[in-house]
Motif scaffolding. Structure first.
Motif, PDB file in Angstrom:
ATOM      1  N   UNK A 234      34.285 -19.444  42.869  1.00 15.34           N
ATOM      2  CA  UNK A 234      34.323 -19.055  41.464  1.00 15.34           C
ATOM      3  C   UNK A 234      32.972 -19.167  40.780  1.00 15.34           C
ATOM      4  N   UNK A 235      32.243 -20.256  41.063  1.00  8.84           N
ATOM      5  CA  UNK A 235      30.926 -20.416  40.433  1.00  8.84           C
ATOM      6  C   UNK A 235      29.950 -19.355  40.932  1.00  8.84           C
ATOM      7  N   UNK A 236      30.075 -18.960  42.194  1.00  9.82           N
ATOM      8  CA  UNK A 236      29.180 -17.927  42.730  1.00  9.82           C
ATOM      9  C   UNK A 236      29.517 -16.557  42.153  1.00  9.82           C
ATOM     10  N   UNK A 237      30.782 -16.303  41.901  1.00  5.94           N
ATOM     11  CA  UNK A 237      31.169 -15.058  41.243  1.00  5.94           C
ATOM     12  C   UNK A 237      30.599 -15.016  39.836  1.00  5.94           C
ATOM     13  N   UNK A 238      30.734 -16.109  39.100  1.00  5.59           N
ATOM     14  CA  UNK A 238      30.200 -16.156  37.744  1.00  5.59           C
ATOM     15  C   UNK A 238      28.688 -15.967  37.747  1.00  5.59           C
ATOM     16  N   UNK A 239      27.988 -16.623  38.660  1.00  8.17           N
ATOM     17  CA  UNK A 239      26.536 -16.485  38.734  1.00  8.17           C
ATOM     18  C   UNK A 239      26.142 -15.040  39.056  1.00  8.17           C
TER      19      UNK A 239
END
Length: 304
Positions: A234-239
């Protein structure tokens, strides 16, 4: 411009990667609407938000293959929040078996959820995203299967290749509207995706695959324990969204595979000169793609 305060709708948002995305988005200050199927999973997700002191998401019970229900979900989300800025098409099924034995029901179920669910999300929510203001983005979650086929994953792979092709083309259509568009291809992630075959709907019972064996699936599921934490995905998608990436790859372990794809593709090209007229058509295509990505609406007349 950040996504803080923007509204996101995430399909399959109460378990697995969808929940990881929801948690990462919540940490970044987005407001959420999440689709779900299982009431226990919905309750567990609501408890996580309550424990964090966060605004409870709008939970929308939804079968992503149901077009009327998807349209109603879009209306429901707009009624609650007034605008939708981010769409994450995440819901999917992981069902495997030898493609040469597959039935129509196998194709209809897997393609209907994994590709049809993305289509339904786009048709239902893109009008709202186009009407909204501020930063907006579409993320279609596929899989590394969008690049890497396998002997037990023919229909699953086809569905993910389809999502890849759709998303890479859609990016050019959304750019003139100021809407970002990303294809995300996660690999092994710590989820319960392995048990999809045990949840087969009755309408698609006529499978050509061997009946699902729980013990065999549970053994297969042990591989998922080595997977990436869904929150990290999820954090990589947001980034990736924040950078405006068209392709978001979350796992680093595929350099050899991509190198092999590149080398095999180049080797398969005929070693001969192309005629000038064909070269000119391809030059126009490349120029049109660059212009589309920069925000120009491209028509058929731009390709000849």
């Amino acid at each position: 411009m950040s996504f803080q305060g923007q509204v996101a709708f995430i399909t399959g948002g109460v378990t697995g990667i969808g929940l990881g995305v929801a948690q990462a988005f919540s940490d970044a200050g987005l407001r959420l609407a999440l689709s779900y199927r299982n009431e226990d999973h919905r309750a567990q997700t609501a408890a996580w938000f309550a424990a964090k002191g966060r605004e409870e998401p709008l939970f929308v019970k939804l079968d992503v293959t149901d077009r009327a229900a998807f349209a109603a979900a879009a209306t429901q989300v707009e009624a609650r929040f007034g605008a939708v800025h981010v769409l994450v098409n995440n819901a999917g099924v992981s069902v495997f078996g030898p493609t040469d034995e597959a039935s129509y029901a196998d194709y209809d179920w897997i393609m209907g959820v994994n590709f049809g669910g993305v289509v339904n999300g786009l048709v239902s929510f893109l009008p709202s995203l186009k009407a909204a203001t501020g930063r907006r983005h579409v993320v279609n979650v596929a899989s590394m299967a969008a690049f890497l086929p396998g002997p037990q994953a023919g229909i699953y792979t086809a569905s993910k290749f389809a999502v890849r092709g759709l998303t890479e083309s859609l990016r050019y259509n959304l750019a003139p509207h100021g809407i970002g568009c990303s294809l995300c291809c996660p690999a092994l992630t710590r989820t319960n995706a392995w048990d999809s075959a045990l949840k087969r709907p009755e309408a698609f019972a006529e499978s050509g695959f061997a009946p699902a064996d729980r013990s065999e699936l549970e053994q297969f599921g042990t591989a998922f324990e080595a997977g990436m934490d869904p929150y990290e995905v999820g954090t990589k998608i947001l980034a990736g969204m924040e950078r405006g990436d068209g392709l978001i790859l979350t796992h680093p372990e595929f350099a050899d595979d991509f190198r092999a794809i590149y080398e095999k593709s180049l080797a398969a090209l005929p070693d001969e000169e192309a005629p000038p007229a064909r070269l000119e058509i391809e030059r126009l295509r490349r120029a049109a793609m660059a212009a589309a990505e920069a925000g120009t609406i491209i028509g058929l007349s731009d390709l000849t």
